[in-house]
Scaffold this motif. Sequence first.
Motif, PDB file in Angstrom:
ATOM      1  N   ALA A 418     -12.025   3.680 -12.658  1.00  0.00           N
ATOM      2  CA  ALA A 418     -12.784   3.414 -11.435  1.00  0.00           C
ATOM      3  C   ALA A 418     -12.828   1.922 -11.133  1.00  0.00           C
ATOM      4  N   LEU A 419     -12.980   1.123 -12.193  1.00  0.00           N
ATOM      5  CA  LEU A 419     -12.956  -0.331 -12.020  1.00  0.00           C
ATOM      6  C   LEU A 419     -11.615  -0.778 -11.446  1.00  0.00           C
ATOM      7  N   GLY A 420     -10.533  -0.238 -11.996  1.00  0.00           N
ATOM      8  CA  GLY A 420      -9.213  -0.587 -11.491  1.00  0.00           C
ATOM      9  C   GLY A 420      -9.030  -0.189 -10.039  1.00  0.00           C
ATOM     10  N   ASN A 421      -9.467   1.031  -9.686  1.00  0.00           N
ATOM     11  CA  ASN A 421      -9.359   1.477  -8.295  1.00  0.00           C
ATOM     12  C   ASN A 421     -10.136   0.577  -7.354  1.00  0.00           C
ATOM     13  N   SER A 422     -11.359   0.205  -7.773  1.00  0.00           N
ATOM     14  CA  SER A 422     -12.207  -0.624  -6.923  1.00  0.00           C
ATOM     15  C   SER A 422     -11.618  -2.011  -6.732  1.00  0.00           C
ATOM     16  N   VAL A 423     -11.161  -2.623  -7.823  1.00  0.00           N
ATOM     17  CA  VAL A 423     -10.605  -3.973  -7.730  1.00  0.00           C
ATOM     18  C   VAL A 423      -9.309  -3.980  -6.938  1.00  0.00           C
ATOM     19  N   MET A 424      -8.423  -3.011  -7.231  1.00  0.00           N
ATOM     20  CA  MET A 424      -7.153  -2.972  -6.514  1.00  0.00           C
ATOM     21  C   MET A 424      -7.371  -2.668  -5.041  1.00  0.00           C
ATOM     22  N   GLY A 425      -8.314  -1.769  -4.747  1.00  0.00           N
ATOM     23  CA  GLY A 425      -8.631  -1.472  -3.354  1.00  0.00           C
ATOM     24  C   GLY A 425      -9.215  -2.672  -2.637  1.00  0.00           C
ATOM     25  N   ALA A 426     -10.082  -3.419  -3.330  1.00  0.00           N
ATOM     26  CA  ALA A 426     -10.682  -4.608  -2.721  1.00  0.00           C
ATOM     27  C   ALA A 426      -9.629  -5.681  -2.459  1.00  0.00           C
ATOM     28  N   VAL A 427      -8.691  -5.849  -3.411  1.00  0.00           N
ATOM     29  CA  VAL A 427      -7.610  -6.828  -3.234  1.00  0.00           C
ATOM     30  C   VAL A 427      -6.776  -6.473  -2.007  1.00  0.00           C
ATOM     31  N   MET A 428      -6.448  -5.197  -1.861  1.00  0.00           N
ATOM     32  CA  MET A 428      -5.652  -4.779  -0.715  1.00  0.00           C
ATOM     33  C   MET A 428      -6.433  -4.914   0.593  1.00  0.00           C
ATOM     34  N   ALA A 429      -7.742  -4.572   0.565  1.00  0.00           N
ATOM     35  CA  ALA A 429      -8.559  -4.667   1.772  1.00  0.00           C
ATOM     36  C   ALA A 429      -8.640  -6.103   2.267  1.00  0.00           C
ATOM     37  N   VAL A 430      -8.800  -7.044   1.348  1.00  0.00           N
ATOM     38  CA  VAL A 430      -8.843  -8.460   1.718  1.00  0.00           C
ATOM     39  C   VAL A 430      -7.493  -8.897   2.282  1.00  0.00           C
TER      40      VAL A 430
END
Length: 479
Positions: A418-430
């Motif tokens: 879940a941490l990986g999904n959140s961080v990777m998703g946040a990186v892509m969103a930015v």
Amino acid sequence: MADAVASADEPMSHREVLRALTGLLAGFFAAMLSINIVVTALPVIVRELDGTQLEYSWVLTGTLLANAATTPIWGKLADLFDKKLLFQIALGVFTLGSFVAGAGGTMGMLIVGRVIQGVGVGGLAALTMAILGTIIAPRERGRYAGYMGATMATATAAGPLIGGLLVETAGWRWTFWSGIPVALVAMLIIAKTLQLAPQQRRRVRIDWFGATALATATTAGMLWLSFAGNPQFFDVVSVPSAALVAVVVLGILGLIMVERRVAEPVMDPRIFRSRTTLLAIIASMTMAVLMMSIPAYLGLYFQNGRGLGPTASGLLTLPLIFGNLIGTTVTGQLITRYGRWKIYLVLGSALGIAAAYWLAFVDDTTPFWLIGVKISLIGLGVGMVIQNLMLAVQNTVTVHHIGAASAAIAFFRTVGGALGNSVMGAVMAVHLAGAVTASQLMDGYADGASPMFLAAALIATPALVAVLLIREVPLRRTV
């Protein structure tokens, strides 16, 4: 032949174990299929339901969050009540969530269904490992870990392909409904073939406060990871951010205070006194990003960044799955034959992490065959590590605490995913911020893949240090 019955005094034969495994692996297959079948379908679903990049992440993260928050509870219940009945209940919850997710007409309803699915998946993951730990001695468990690895690899390989085919034929709703028949068949098989030794009767008290504190801290932590720093929500330094961090801290402190005093703690502090368990938790949590998050975001890169269809995207993830299958099955057989396990943890961690850093050089011109080589090495490394970390921990606890210990590893592994999904998703969103046209979005997804995969590699790096520090303990030949 009579149904297989687990007994500490009379080890089960290979044939009896296989009979017991049939239903367990069918349920486990349904759970793994539900996680992976959505990978190639999700970009299409989000477009049809007018979803956002953040909602895309939460379809994945919501499942992992519910999984993480409930896994320790399922694990503790497994030490207190009938494991077979609990497994069937988990299958029922999973089936309900699958139906809701497929029937939803909005992103919100879809996420709710996925959360319910996650609760069921948490039970299936924790209970499968707890039951295996009850009926198979650690020294012999390596060979059966191969069956688990094969099941996981098959579900993971079939998931993206089936998801892509269903989206292009029957419709995306069947990517969720297709798991329901498998779960129902698993219920029937479990009822017929699995009969565990009667649970020791004793008065039990369920640690409701501890379970609530754990779930609250986990949920608040995932919310903070997903929303803090996102332009659509709030800054890292802000009142909402501080409030969520405070909830996490208070939840953890409350959990620690309660678990040291209650008779049946949902997260037993004694588990963490073992050096092997503590280091295995660190390794499981950080390596999980390679197992769970990279496959999920490969579909996003292939479809939105390279313009491929769902089926082609699914085909291109196969090297990752085959690498995982080889790593799991081969090391499982070698561990059973020779009894050594640490060497595979070290080699697998080093290989998977190095390949993840290599994957971070991807862009919109990287040949697909080269991506296949990179992700096959990631899969090989993950296959050598994940199942064997669970084996190392189960080897250090008694059968009476194997449910809680197994659930602890599964919990932190899911938190890591879940941490990986959140961080990777946040990186892509930015990275996508400001993109408006279709061309800009496609370029953004392709260019954003490199920092996104680099974030995954950085999160996984501590796993190598953890497994280097693990002290190898000879595997028991008794349950």
